[in-house]
Scaffold this motif. Sequence first.
Motif: not given
Length: 345
Positions: A36-40, A159-160, A243-244, A267-268
């Motif tokens: 997959a492609i991740c938001g990070s 985890h959040a 989570c952002v 969120g990173v």
Amino acid sequence: MRAALFHGEGEIAVEDVPDPTIEEPTDAVVRITHTAICGSDLWFYRGQREFPTPGRVGHEPMGVVEEVGSEVTHVQPGDRVLAPFWISCGECEFCRKGLHTSCVDGDSWGGEMTGAQGEMIRAPHADGTLVRIPDRYADDEDVLEAALPLTDVMCTGHHAAVSAGVEAGDTAVVVGDGAVGLCGVLACRRLGAERIIALGHHEDRLEIAEEFGATDTVAARGDEAVDAALDLTDGGANHVLECVGAESSMDTAFQVARPGGTVGYVGVPAGVDEAAFLETAFGDNVTLAGGVAPVRAYVDDLLADVLQGTLDPSPIFTKTVDLDGVPEGYRAMDERDAIKVLVKP
């Protein structure tokens, strides 16, 4: 073999690269069937984070074991496996504590390391890192697509929720409507939260949040979102999931936390000036907990739920591409045309 590489801001190309080989007796070679492609991934794609150029991309691997080193005992050729986004030995002090992301010999996929958005990967520490999917589910496409988010975003959302202290009967606020935020909603429901309030900017994503168990949704930004959440919670929630990773989302998370509450952040961080939200946290005695998710510590329990049909995060995949379509997948996520892109090399 072929793999996707990053060549600079906005530039992803699929190219020929050397086939991976066994380099250490603890290695395995895995043929990728799903990733997959991740938001990070968008942080380096947008030029907002350093990344090797050219560098292999992708950190969410699932596939079939092709070859193993002489010391590998946990998996064998032919096994269907998935792997967390962080490589870990499974034996050091931190792995034994369940903090696999601090493994003394850990590493991440991609960059100068083999990347998951390709035809094959070399998996170091195969016994500590690879998670075997039982044979009876090895060709069940619905199960595989539901399990793939456990490589990162589902465990990260979990985890959040865990870091925020969510338990049965609680009220939780989830800040962010990306894949991690939506998985955070799922995690809160799984942990028994009675009320789950999802904050985001996109009506279509908040519809998925409702499918995942959100009892209330807020499609607003800034002060408007904060005011709405405070009204819904009668002054704030004891459990907030961030989570952002943006400064605005951190500010929102702390403003909607009830005095004495906890913000679970996963969120990173990108471009975050901590001064503003720390002042709020200090004044209201709000706890900040979380960080990079130790996926390997959670994945077995969550996989059991996927296999028994009680957990399915796969609706976060709103676009599917093959390996040649990876550059288009990045564009779609960058332009918010997709929540998360499923890649089937």
